[in-house]
Design an enzyme around this catalytic site. Structure first.
Site, PDB file in Angstrom:
ATOM      1  N   TRP A   1       8.345  13.274   9.776  1.00 55.72           N
ATOM      2  CA  TRP A   1       9.003  13.057   8.695  1.00 55.72           C
ATOM      3  C   TRP A   1      10.627  12.866   8.913  1.00 55.72           C
ATOM      4  O   TRP A   1      11.337  12.320   8.303  1.00 55.72           O
ATOM      5  CB  TRP A   1       8.592  13.919   7.659  1.00 55.72           C
TER       6      TRP A   1
ATOM      7  N   ASP B   1      15.018  18.856   4.089  1.00 53.33           N
ATOM      8  CA  ASP B   1      13.610  18.318   3.434  1.00 53.33           C
ATOM      9  C   ASP B   1      13.006  19.530   3.598  1.00 53.33           C
ATOM     10  O   ASP B   1      12.263  19.949   4.631  1.00 53.33           O
ATOM     11  CB  ASP B   1      13.207  17.024   4.367  1.00 53.33           C
TER      12      ASP B   1
ATOM     13  N   LYS C   1       3.161  19.468  -3.124  1.00 54.23           N
ATOM     14  CA  LYS C   1       2.729  20.555  -2.230  1.00 54.23           C
ATOM     15  C   LYS C   1       2.579  21.925  -2.796  1.00 54.23           C
ATOM     16  O   LYS C   1       1.504  22.301  -2.943  1.00 54.23           O
ATOM     17  CB  LYS C   1       3.511  20.630  -1.062  1.00 54.23           C
TER      18      LYS C   1
END
Length: 363
Positions: free
Chosen positions: A104, A175, A199
């Protein structure tokens, strides 16, 4: 847990607390006696305004967010921020530093290059270890617009336990999508934090941004309004219709987290779950293995191989776990194997049941 529900180890969208689902079910047709569903409320009306303000207030309380930070509710997922960050903050003569610790953070840097080209600088990368370790030596630009990193890499299962130290005055951008609200955070160390909600903070559809106010003055005026942090902050994320139901669900999840003892309580529960899984891995005499260096291991996402990657055994494991109500344990397609995701809403009973199965499977 309801008798017909399984233990969902999905990496996202992830399991939700049953209490939250039941509340949403009860309120689905008639929210707070207003005769309408949240999905039918005007985002300008008093009913939704209450949801919006309470969600911000609970988030500020849980994370102890300082008063000089704004909370934004955006759309487009964490991935949208890969474009929004350089668009907002990088002037034509500025670089942006990226720390690459997994898929990511690598994707974030790659997408930033679409907008600022070779002014994206890689401050560190662990790609040479196949992202099984954490970067330790950083080479920062002299005056970057920001330094970006990903706290927890969902695919590779590596995590930073402390944020990187940057030069004074350089904003640190994180992030936090797969570790958000799983442990206490000193927000004051960051210029901007972003996280997709699906999440630990709710359902897919809303992305939470926590941004220091002084950074908003740096946002370029020609950025499209849907990506423009300053315009969104000035309008309290209400310049167009926000993802109202997703924000409502985040609000319910925040109230549930408060009942678990806040982020301190959540951190302990999550650590206990992860310890159960890592203990069975480390005591299995090599039957199970985790490729990640112990000091970099994630509490949220645990990649596992069986006998070094025996495809037959791993396929059998996945088939049998699903039959036993333990689902979505397949590793990401880019790395294979198995992956155990232990987000906030996964009860410790789910981790214990998985350990019982793993013990029997290895016997």
């Amino acid at each position: 847990m309801a008798t017909n529900r399984v233990y969902n180890f999905s990496a996202g969208p992830a399991c939700l607390p049953e209490e939250v689902l039941i509340t949403a079910q009860k309120e689905l047709l008639d929210y707070d006696h207003c005769g309408r569903s949240v999905m039918e409320l005007s985002h300008r009306g008093k009913e939704y305004t209450k949801i919006h303000e309470e969600t911000k207030a609970d988030l500020r309380e849980l994370l102890n967010i300082p008063s000089n930070y704004k909370i934004l509710f955006l759309q487009g997922g964490g991935v949208a921020q890969f474009s929004a960050l350089p668009l907002n903050f990088c002037k034509s003569d500025q670089t942006a530093d990226y720390i690459i610790s997994g898929s990511w953070s690598k994707q974030a840097a790659t997408e930033a290059k679409d907008y600022i080209g070779d002014r994206v600088k890689i401050a560190a990368t662990t790609e040479n270890t196949k992202f099984t370790t954490l970067p330790s030596d950083f080479t920062f630009s002299s005056d970057p617009a920001y330094v970006h990193y990903c706290e927890n890499e969902t695919i590779h299962g590596v995590t930073f336990t402390q944020p990187p130290v940057t030069k004074e005055g350089v904003p640190l951008i994180c992030d936090m999508s797969s570790s958000f609200l799983s442990h206490p955070v000193d927000v004051s160390k960051f210029g901007l934090i972003y996280a997709g909600a699906q999440k630990n903070a709710g359902i897919a559809g809303v992305t939470i941004i926590i941004v220091r106010e002084d950074l908003l003055t740096r946002c370029k005026s020609d950025v499209p309004s849907v990506f423009n942090y300053k315009k969104k902050a000035d309008a309290d994320s209400l310049d167009n219709t926000p993802p109202c139901f997703a924000i409502y669900m985040t609000g319910l999840v925040l109230k549930w987290i408060k009942k678990q003892g806040g982020l301190v309580g959540m951190e302990k529960i999550n650590r206990d779950k992860a310890d159960l899984i890592y203990n069975i891995i480390d005591s299995s005499n090599g039957f199970y293995s985790c490729p990640v260096a112990k000091e970099a291991r994630s509490v949220m996402n645990i990649p596992i191989r069986i006998k070094g990657g025996d495809a037959t055994l791993e396929s059998a494991f996945l088939k049998e776990t699903e039959a036993n109500g333990l689902v979505d344990l397949k590793g990401h397609r880019s790395v294979g194997g198995l992956r155990v995701s232990l987000y906030n809403a996964m009860p410790i009973e789910g981790a214990k049941k998985l350990v019982e199965f793993m013990t029997a499977f290895a016997a």
